[in-house]
Design a protein around this motif. Sequence first.
Motif, PDB file in Angstrom:
ATOM      1  N   ALA A 127     -13.250   7.381-142.887  1.00  0.00           N
ATOM      2  CA  ALA A 127     -12.212   6.544-143.392  1.00  0.00           C
ATOM      3  C   ALA A 127     -12.229   6.564-144.897  1.00  0.00           C
ATOM      4  N   LEU A 128     -13.422   6.826-145.495  1.00  0.00           N
ATOM      5  CA  LEU A 128     -13.430   6.766-147.011  1.00  0.00           C
ATOM      6  C   LEU A 128     -12.697   7.954-147.459  1.00  0.00           C
ATOM      7  N   ILE A 129     -13.248   9.319-147.005  1.00  0.00           N
ATOM      8  CA  ILE A 129     -12.502  10.506-147.255  1.00  0.00           C
ATOM      9  C   ILE A 129     -11.116  10.284-146.925  1.00  0.00           C
ATOM     10  N   CYS A 130     -10.488   9.622-145.858  1.00  0.00           N
ATOM     11  CA  CYS A 130      -9.059   9.584-145.760  1.00  0.00           C
ATOM     12  C   CYS A 130      -8.232   8.588-146.898  1.00  0.00           C
ATOM     13  N   GLY A 131      -9.384   7.359-147.267  1.00  0.00           N
ATOM     14  CA  GLY A 131      -8.758   6.534-148.174  1.00  0.00           C
ATOM     15  C   GLY A 131      -8.630   7.154-149.527  1.00  0.00           C
ATOM     16  N   SER A 132      -9.535   7.973-149.783  1.00  0.00           N
ATOM     17  CA  SER A 132      -9.394   8.817-151.132  1.00  0.00           C
ATOM     18  C   SER A 132      -8.469   9.879-150.996  1.00  0.00           C
ATOM     19  N   LEU A 133      -8.227  10.384-150.073  1.00  0.00           N
ATOM     20  CA  LEU A 133      -7.061  11.240-150.152  1.00  0.00           C
ATOM     21  C   LEU A 133      -5.605  10.368-150.083  1.00  0.00           C
ATOM     22  N   LEU A 134      -5.739   9.488-149.448  1.00  0.00           N
ATOM     23  CA  LEU A 134      -4.373   8.347-149.534  1.00  0.00           C
ATOM     24  C   LEU A 134      -4.187   7.752-151.021  1.00  0.00           C
ATOM     25  N   LEU A 135      -5.538   7.555-151.835  1.00  0.00           N
ATOM     26  CA  LEU A 135      -5.323   7.062-153.003  1.00  0.00           C
ATOM     27  C   LEU A 135      -4.472   8.143-154.074  1.00  0.00           C
ATOM     28  N   TRP A 136      -4.963   9.492-153.750  1.00  0.00           N
ATOM     29  CA  TRP A 136      -4.751  10.602-154.477  1.00  0.00           C
ATOM     30  C   TRP A 136      -2.955  10.684-154.296  1.00  0.00           C
ATOM     31  N   ALA A 137      -2.778  10.732-152.837  1.00  0.00           N
ATOM     32  CA  ALA A 137      -1.250  10.951-152.424  1.00  0.00           C
ATOM     33  C   ALA A 137      -0.285   9.908-152.731  1.00  0.00           C
ATOM     34  N   THR A 138      -0.804   8.632-152.802  1.00  0.00           N
ATOM     35  CA  THR A 138       0.165   7.577-152.927  1.00  0.00           C
ATOM     36  C   THR A 138       0.531   7.214-154.673  1.00  0.00           C
ATOM     37  N   ALA A 168       4.348  13.083-147.194  1.00  0.00           N
ATOM     38  CA  ALA A 168       4.040  14.161-146.361  1.00  0.00           C
ATOM     39  C   ALA A 168       2.428  14.210-146.336  1.00  0.00           C
ATOM     40  N   LEU A 169       1.821  14.190-147.441  1.00  0.00           N
ATOM     41  CA  LEU A 169       0.500  14.298-147.589  1.00  0.00           C
ATOM     42  C   LEU A 169      -0.094  12.933-147.177  1.00  0.00           C
ATOM     43  N   VAL A 170       0.393  11.941-146.937  1.00  0.00           N
ATOM     44  CA  VAL A 170      -0.031  10.742-146.550  1.00  0.00           C
ATOM     45  C   VAL A 170      -0.456  10.850-144.932  1.00  0.00           C
ATOM     46  N   ALA A 171       0.984  11.247-144.592  1.00  0.00           N
ATOM     47  CA  ALA A 171       1.043  11.684-143.027  1.00  0.00           C
ATOM     48  C   ALA A 171      -0.032  12.508-142.590  1.00  0.00           C
ATOM     49  N   LEU A 172      -0.424  13.499-143.448  1.00  0.00           N
ATOM     50  CA  LEU A 172      -1.149  14.757-143.108  1.00  0.00           C
ATOM     51  C   LEU A 172      -2.419  14.091-142.933  1.00  0.00           C
ATOM     52  N   ALA A 173      -2.765  13.211-144.223  1.00  0.00           N
ATOM     53  CA  ALA A 173      -4.194  12.688-144.248  1.00  0.00           C
ATOM     54  C   ALA A 173      -4.491  11.740-143.027  1.00  0.00           C
TER      55      ALA A 173
END
Length: 310
Positions: A127-138, A168-173
């Motif tokens: 979840a933290l990895i996904c959250g980091s990706l989301l922070l970068w993508a959003t 799109a990156l948010v959906a992929l993450a």
Amino acid sequence: MTPSIRKVPLTHGAQWLLRAINLGTRNPRAIFGAALLLIAVLYLVMYVFTMPLRLGGEPDLEGLFRILAIAMLAAALVLPVLLGGLMHVIREAENGRPVRARDLFAPLRLHRTLPLALLGLIQIALALICGSLLLWATGEDFWAQYQEMVRGAITGRISTVPTAEQPALVALAQLLFYYFSTAVVLVSVPQIMFSGLGLSDAVKRSFGASLWNLGSYLFATMLFMLGAMLAGLLVSVAALVVMVLGASVTPMLGHLLAWVLFTAYGMAFLVVMCGTCYYAWRDVFAQDGDGAAAGGATPQPPARQDRFEA
């Protein structure tokens, strides 16, 4: 000897789900009783860890998030242990052995509690990895706008819903997070419970199987989520109807009937989810005669897979 990872056809994903749907015919009192007990334990955990919200007055937004984060952490550690217990009940019932709802707590007796609980940390790490990706993508402003929207919802103000810079990156993450958290964490539960693997070996092998059997895993996940959404929609409509009908007698009766429907849906959701993961583990990992090796009895032949049973 550790069983090898098998490559299974795409259609096995549907077979796992169908067999999980038919699970209640074996020992419904034990299986669905264990699912109800699981829901009760999770509710108790959340109730205990959110008690400061009821005793300490209304906290600020930061305090609210902190209390909820602690409660979610406790639930994340307890849930894999309970899922292991439910899979134990399912396995015993599937093999025709006597089992009761309270065998949900079998991981404590079998000394599997710690490695199963640590699977919750794996879930949190994902979840933290996904959250980091989301922070970068959003983008930088997304979470500030999101917190402002939450504050507005709490105070009754209407705020603009924030939008991500790279949707799109948010959906992929999110897709990767849900897939691997399901395929790796949930399938690691029976490996720890029944194959006797340690945490690291179970996670490594589950990750390898999630790549090697990507098609069948995704097919089973897609069918399960589609069925869960359709069933959830039907249950919601039915709950609204019985709430209105019950409220014509007394409001408490309407709420009680709706609660019963949603609880039954939650029980069925847990049983089918754990059953699907159990059959996936048995098909992909377990060697022939696994049931006899682990429990002392020869597994019963599976129920027919070409039809649904009530």
